[in-house]
Enzyme design. Structure first.
Site, PDB file in Angstrom:
ATOM      1  N   SER A 105       5.184   0.603  -2.801  1.00 39.42           N
ATOM      2  CA  SER A 105       4.901  -0.070  -3.686  1.00 39.42           C
ATOM      3  C   SER A 105       5.245  -1.218  -4.199  1.00 39.42           C
ATOM      4  O   SER A 105       5.935  -1.714  -2.731  1.00 39.42           O
ATOM      5  CB  SER A 105       5.101   0.449  -5.363  1.00 39.42           C
ATOM      6  N   ASP A 249       1.520  -2.897  -2.610  1.00 35.31           N
ATOM      7  CA  ASP A 249       0.718  -2.280  -1.986  1.00 35.31           C
ATOM      8  C   ASP A 249      -0.752  -2.224  -2.653  1.00 35.31           C
ATOM      9  O   ASP A 249      -2.052  -1.460  -2.315  1.00 35.31           O
ATOM     10  CB  ASP A 249       1.412  -0.421  -2.463  1.00 35.31           C
ATOM     11  N   ASP A 251      -2.437  -2.245  -5.482  1.00 36.43           N
ATOM     12  CA  ASP A 251      -2.608  -1.850  -6.786  1.00 36.43           C
ATOM     13  C   ASP A 251      -2.948  -2.461  -8.205  1.00 36.43           C
ATOM     14  O   ASP A 251      -3.328  -1.903  -8.951  1.00 36.43           O
ATOM     15  CB  ASP A 251      -2.600   0.299  -6.877  1.00 36.43           C
TER      16      ASP A 251
HETATM   17 MG    MG Z   1       2.088  -0.205  -6.261  1.00 39.13          MG
END
Ligand code: MG
Length: 457
Positions: A105, A249, A251
């Site tokens: 992440s 990543d 998100d």
């Molecule tokens: Mg992330």
């Protein structure tokens, strides 16, 4: 000595060359595959979908985890470099029995990690995560013979499928009519390709920066104000209406307004919620540490906000259970179940652009519509006993507060709150407080600091 590998509910995370190796990754693949087989239907060959962010160590870990899964007889569908939510979407699209995301992440380049997803697209709940960890530690694997080994297949459709699912939750033509000039900073992570595809399909004039998926992050990867100064400048120079920043990543999403100001990640969910709640009736879900802006937005339309323990899986689980129309976390993570039960920067971008198009307002005007709060965050070293003592003393200090103890303790006052919680991965306690002004928020932080000094010294 190298720090021990961190194994938590969401998988493993470590530093390549120090405490996270290919051998461990292979064994983690064996553990996950063996766990899925032990809990699966038993009569069919299982299949796991695997994607990775852009870190240079990604191909190595992908090969190792795939080998581990194949060795216990599980087939693997690799997606290549994709966002974390893309894996959640594809594993359901391809009817896989689980998913693996190779990502650390927002952590810097030396890190990488292996995140696990069940067939519903959500991380395993704590009991299952513990069972997988135990299999990994005990090397409790179920290897198969030559003819039963799993095979690796490649799927190239992931971004296309993901983008289409996001386009379905907005009205692309109304956004496209505005011909928005948008800067997208993907930090050379996994989100650039899908992000650009989505913005193109929404008719935006896209200025893409740091969109090479090299994993060599162009700036510190966490999408915070300090790390996004260059994006703020580019938005101003390019005279864009908005700047979007993804974490590696993809998100999480942070937003820069048309004046080149970083507006803070808390606003991402607030704006997305406002868009959805202006269109549909239903509940929202957010974790206990998320700004009360979402409560104000929900209250304006008479809707309820479900508060959950911190962690994406908790929010997603509550959303499914309560049929929430929107949910997420204050770190820029927005979840729309129609796309998938995972925080998704593409969902966030589409909803924010739709809100701009529907209202005809700029980001700074939209921000001005939402009541503003002062939020303070602190982190202290504290073991579990000390943390519990601090929580008890805070309960004594604030007897009139409404209390929620589902994750540490959240104290709610009339128009402010304090959340004290213990980290799942390290011996630290976090304090998050939000009030209508900075002085009040500081007052709560000072009270906690006095208690902390009494307990820890
Ligand atoms: Mg992330």
């Amino acid at each position: 000595m190298a720090q021990e590998l961190i194994i938590s509910v969401s998988g493993v995370r470590g530093i390549i060359g120090e405490n996270l190796s290919a051998a461990q990754a292979a064994e983690y693949g064996c553990a996950f595959g063996s766990f899925l087989k032990a809990n699966g239907p038993g009569n069919k060959k299982l299949k796991v979908c695997l994607g990775r962010d852009s870190r240079p160590s990604g191909p190595m870990l992908e090969a190792a985890v795939s080998a581990g899964l194949c060795s216990v007889g599980v087939d693997v569908v690799t997606l290549g470099i994709v966002t974390t939510p893309t894996v959640g979407i594809m594993l359901r699209e391809l009817e896989c029995d689980g998913g693996v995301v190779i990502t650390a992440s927002h952590n810097p380049v030396p890190y990488n990690g292996i995140k696990l997803l069940l067939s519903n697209g959500i991380a395993p709940p704590p009991v299952m995560a513990q069972a997988i960890k135990q299999r990994f530690l005990d090397k409790d694997f179920s290897p198969v013979g030559s003819v039963s080994c799993g095979v690796v297949m490649r799927n190239q459709d992931a971004n296309h499928v993901h983008v289409h699912k996001v386009l379905d939750i907005v009205q692309p033509e109304t956004i496209a009519m505005k011909k928005y000039r948008v800067v997208l900073d993907s930090v050379n992570g996994a989100g650039g390709a899908a992000g650009k595809q989505l913005l193109d399909r929404l008719g935006c004039d896209v200025v893409a920066v740091n969109d090479e998926p090299t994993g060599l992050f162009a700036h510190e990867p966490e999408p915070t104000e300090t790390n996004l100064q260059s994006l703020c400048e580019i938005v101003t120079e390019e005279q864009a209406v908005v700047g979007f920043a993804q974490d590696p990543d993809a998100d999480r999403l942070a937003i820069v307004d048309e004046k080149g100001r970083y507006i803070g990640e808390e606003y991402t969910l607030a704006l997305a919620a406002r868009q959805i709640m202006s269109q549909q009736q239903g509940k929202a879900a957010a974790n206990l540490s998320t700004s009360r802006m979402i409560d104000d937005i929900a209250q304006a339309v008479g809707a309820e906000v479900i508060r959950t323990p911190v962690g994406e899986a908790n929010v997603a689980g509550a959303m499914i259970e309560n049929r929430c129309i929107i949910g997420g976390e204050g770190n820029g993570g927005v979840i729309d179940l129609r796309v998938g039960p995972i925080r998704d920067s593409l969902v966030a971008m589409a909803l924010v652009l739709q809100l701009m198009a529907d209202t005809g307002k700029t980001i700074s005007e939209l921000i001005a519509d939402v009541p503003s709060y002062a939020m303070l965050k602190e982190k202290y070293a504290a073991n579990a006993d000390q943390a519990q003592t601090i929580i008890h003393m805070a309960q004594a200090a604030w007897p009139s507060a409404t209390i929620n103890t589902s994750d540490g303790c959240r104290f709610d006052f009339e128009d402010s709150w304090v959340h004290l919680r213990v980290s799942n991965t390290e011996p630290v306690m976090r304090m998050i407080t939000e009030a209508s002004d900075r002085v009040t928020a500081q007052g709560y932080a000072d009270t906690v600091e006095e208690i902390r000094k009494k307990v820890i010294g």
